[in-house]
Design a protein around this motif. Structure first.
Motif, PDB file in Angstrom:
ATOM      1  N   VAL A 126       0.843  -1.199   0.000  1.00 46.30           N
ATOM      2  CA  VAL A 126       0.000   0.000   0.000  1.00 46.30           C
ATOM      3  C   VAL A 126       0.876   1.246   0.000  1.00 46.30           C
ATOM      4  O   VAL A 126       1.597   1.509   0.962  1.00 46.30           O
ATOM      5  CB  VAL A 126      -0.946   0.010   1.224  1.00 46.30           C
ATOM      6  CG1 VAL A 126      -1.893   1.189   1.141  1.00 46.30           C
ATOM      7  CG2 VAL A 126      -1.706  -1.290   1.338  1.00 46.30           C
TER       8      VAL A 126
ATOM      9  N   GLY B 239      -0.398   4.403  -0.522  1.00 42.14           N
ATOM     10  CA  GLY B 239      -1.172   5.571  -0.107  1.00 42.14           C
ATOM     11  C   GLY B 239      -1.878   6.216  -1.287  1.00 42.14           C
ATOM     12  O   GLY B 239      -2.701   7.100  -1.110  1.00 42.14           O
TER      13      GLY B 239
ATOM     14  N   SER C 105      -3.873   1.573  -4.615  1.00 38.76           N
ATOM     15  CA  SER C 105      -3.565   0.648  -3.518  1.00 38.76           C
ATOM     16  C   SER C 105      -4.504   0.838  -2.329  1.00 38.76           C
ATOM     17  O   SER C 105      -4.827  -0.126  -1.625  1.00 38.76           O
ATOM     18  CB  SER C 105      -2.102   0.767  -3.079  1.00 38.76           C
ATOM     19  OG  SER C 105      -1.823   2.030  -2.520  1.00 38.76           O
ATOM     20  N   MET C 106      -4.984   2.057  -2.111  1.00 36.49           N
ATOM     21  CA  MET C 106      -5.943   2.273  -1.026  1.00 36.49           C
ATOM     22  C   MET C 106      -7.277   1.601  -1.354  1.00 36.49           C
ATOM     23  O   MET C 106      -7.925   1.027  -0.468  1.00 36.49           O
ATOM     24  CB  MET C 106      -6.138   3.766  -0.754  1.00 36.49           C
ATOM     25  CG  MET C 106      -4.913   4.471  -0.191  1.00 36.49           C
ATOM     26  SD  MET C 106      -4.282   3.753   1.344  1.00 36.49           S
ATOM     27  CE  MET C 106      -5.639   4.067   2.473  1.00 36.49           C
TER      28      MET C 106
ATOM     29  N   ALA D 235      -1.398  -4.720   5.923  1.00 41.35           N
ATOM     30  CA  ALA D 235      -0.992  -3.616   5.050  1.00 41.35           C
ATOM     31  C   ALA D 235       0.497  -3.368   5.237  1.00 41.35           C
ATOM     32  O   ALA D 235       0.983  -3.266   6.364  1.00 41.35           O
ATOM     33  CB  ALA D 235      -1.779  -2.357   5.384  1.00 41.35           C
TER      34      ALA D 235
ATOM     35  N   HIS E 165       3.736  -0.889   3.930  1.00 40.27           N
ATOM     36  CA  HIS E 165       4.091   0.360   3.252  1.00 40.27           C
ATOM     37  C   HIS E 165       5.605   0.535   3.287  1.00 40.27           C
ATOM     38  O   HIS E 165       6.198   0.538   4.367  1.00 40.27           O
ATOM     39  CB  HIS E 165       3.423   1.552   3.935  1.00 40.27           C
ATOM     40  CG  HIS E 165       3.813   2.870   3.355  1.00 40.27           C
ATOM     41  ND1 HIS E 165       3.204   3.394   2.235  1.00 40.27           N
ATOM     42  CD2 HIS E 165       4.759   3.759   3.720  1.00 40.27           C
ATOM     43  CE1 HIS E 165       3.756   4.557   1.951  1.00 40.27           C
ATOM     44  NE2 HIS E 165       4.706   4.803   2.836  1.00 40.27           N
TER      45      HIS E 165
ATOM     46  N   ASP F  47       2.552  10.198   3.298  1.00 42.86           N
ATOM     47  CA  ASP F  47       1.921   8.998   2.735  1.00 42.86           C
ATOM     48  C   ASP F  47       1.933   7.872   3.765  1.00 42.86           C
ATOM     49  O   ASP F  47       0.925   7.186   3.966  1.00 42.86           O
ATOM     50  CB  ASP F  47       2.651   8.531   1.473  1.00 42.86           C
ATOM     51  CG  ASP F  47       2.462   9.461   0.295  1.00 42.86           C
ATOM     52  OD1 ASP F  47       1.535  10.295   0.315  1.00 42.86           O
ATOM     53  OD2 ASP F  47       3.258   9.344  -0.663  1.00 42.86           O
ATOM     54  N   GLU F  48       3.067   7.683   4.404  1.00 43.76           N
ATOM     55  CA  GLU F  48       3.185   6.635   5.419  1.00 43.76           C
ATOM     56  C   GLU F  48       2.199   6.891   6.564  1.00 43.76           C
ATOM     57  O   GLU F  48       1.491   5.973   7.015  1.00 43.76           O
ATOM     58  CB  GLU F  48       4.610   6.566   5.959  1.00 43.76           C
ATOM     59  CG  GLU F  48       4.807   5.503   7.010  1.00 43.76           C
ATOM     60  CD  GLU F  48       6.218   5.441   7.548  1.00 43.76           C
ATOM     61  OE1 GLU F  48       6.376   4.951   8.687  1.00 43.76           O
ATOM     62  OE2 GLU F  48       7.178   5.867   6.860  1.00 43.76           O
TER      63      GLU F  48
ATOM     64  N   VAL G 222      -1.475   6.083   5.489  1.00 44.34           N
ATOM     65  CA  VAL G 222      -1.786   4.653   5.456  1.00 44.34           C
ATOM     66  C   VAL G 222      -1.852   4.104   6.879  1.00 44.34           C
ATOM     67  O   VAL G 222      -2.749   3.321   7.213  1.00 44.34           O
ATOM     68  CB  VAL G 222      -0.756   3.876   4.605  1.00 44.34           C
ATOM     69  CG1 VAL G 222      -1.044   2.377   4.644  1.00 44.34           C
ATOM     70  CG2 VAL G 222      -0.749   4.372   3.167  1.00 44.34           C
ATOM     71  N   ARG G 223      -0.919   4.518   7.722  1.00 45.01           N
ATOM     72  CA  ARG G 223      -0.911   4.065   9.114  1.00 45.01           C
ATOM     73  C   ARG G 223      -2.233   4.423   9.816  1.00 45.01           C
ATOM     74  O   ARG G 223      -2.834   3.604  10.492  1.00 45.01           O
ATOM     75  CB  ARG G 223       0.266   4.693   9.868  1.00 45.01           C
ATOM     76  CG  ARG G 223       0.405   4.234  11.317  1.00 45.01           C
ATOM     77  CD  ARG G 223       1.549   4.932  12.029  1.00 45.01           C
ATOM     78  NE  ARG G 223       2.816   4.878  11.321  1.00 45.01           N
ATOM     79  CZ  ARG G 223       3.677   3.863  11.385  1.00 45.01           C
ATOM     80  NH1 ARG G 223       3.410   2.825  12.144  1.00 45.01           N
ATOM     81  NH2 ARG G 223       4.805   3.912  10.715  1.00 45.01           N
TER      82      ARG G 223
ATOM     83  N   CYS H  22      -5.252   2.384   8.546  1.00 45.42           N
ATOM     84  CA  CYS H  22      -5.219   1.039   9.119  1.00 45.42           C
ATOM     85  C   CYS H  22      -5.602   1.059  10.601  1.00 45.42           C
ATOM     86  O   CYS H  22      -6.356   0.197  11.062  1.00 45.42           O
ATOM     87  CB  CYS H  22      -3.841   0.421   8.936  1.00 45.42           C
ATOM     88  SG  CYS H  22      -3.461   0.052   7.211  1.00 45.42           S
TER      89      CYS H  22
ATOM     90  N   PHE I 240      -0.584  -3.299  10.362  1.00 48.14           N
ATOM     91  CA  PHE I 240       0.203  -2.418   9.491  1.00 48.14           C
ATOM     92  C   PHE I 240       1.687  -2.577   9.798  1.00 48.14           C
ATOM     93  O   PHE I 240       2.087  -2.631  10.957  1.00 48.14           O
ATOM     94  CB  PHE I 240      -0.226  -0.964   9.728  1.00 48.14           C
ATOM     95  CG  PHE I 240       0.607   0.051   8.996  1.00 48.14           C
ATOM     96  CD1 PHE I 240       0.436   0.262   7.642  1.00 48.14           C
ATOM     97  CD2 PHE I 240       1.569   0.795   9.666  1.00 48.14           C
ATOM     98  CE1 PHE I 240       1.196   1.203   6.964  1.00 48.14           C
ATOM     99  CE2 PHE I 240       2.325   1.739   8.999  1.00 48.14           C
ATOM    100  CZ  PHE I 240       2.143   1.949   7.645  1.00 48.14           C
TER     101      PHE I 240
END
Length: 153
Positions: free
Chosen positions: A28, A30, A34-35, A50, A52, A65-66, A69-70, A73, A80
């Motif tokens: 993923v 972001g 992928s999202m 997930a 990254h 971005d990290e 995504v974190r 999740c 994650f």
């Protein structure tokens, strides 16, 4: 065939292929593709992790971005894992382009997390497929190389 009919076939294919009691390690970034994949896997009830890889190429944007995504999740209870890799330095050290080096590091990370029992899932758009074909054509590939990203490997 309509997009709606294609979507149903896609869901059926992924659910059958990925939810047979195996964990899915989802790469993923972001980005939207992928999202959407991660959301689909989570909604389907798949055992998803997930993953990254922060390529550290865009400074605060990469960190953002990290973090995005974190947080996504965390809000959904999706396990994650993240790793940072200085792709620019690794590419220079190994004499590779940043795209190739990033791909190598990303897949190494995903496969490490997957081990022997999990499935790795990545999301690619049609433009990713076209870009892959154009890069191969520009490098002088023969007919066998004129293909996009394989559906499964």
């Amino acid at each position: 065939m309509s997009n709606r009919r294609n979507a149903g076939r896609l869901e059926e294919k992924f659910l059958l292929a990925l939810t047979e009691g195996r964990r899915v390690v989802a790469g993923v970034s972001g980005g939207a593709d992928s999202m959407a994949m991660l959301h689909f896997l989570w909604e389907s009830g798949a055992d998803v992790l997930a993953a990254h890889l922060n390529h550290c190429l865009r400074g605060a944007e990469s960190d953002g971005d990290e973090a995005f995504v974190r947080e996504f999740c965390r809000e959904r209870g999706i396990p994650f894992r993240a790793r940072r890799a200085d792709i620019a330095a690794l590419a220079r050290r190994d004499g590779l382009g940043e795209v190739e080096c990033g791909r190598r590091e990303r897949y190494a990370f995903l496969l490490e997390l997957a081990g022997e029992d999990a499935v790795v899932a990545t999301a690619h758009t049609l433009s990713d497929q076209l870009e892959t074909m154009l890069f191969r054509l520009a490098r002088g590939t023969g007919p066998d190389g004129l293909s996009g990203i394989p559906e499964q490997r």
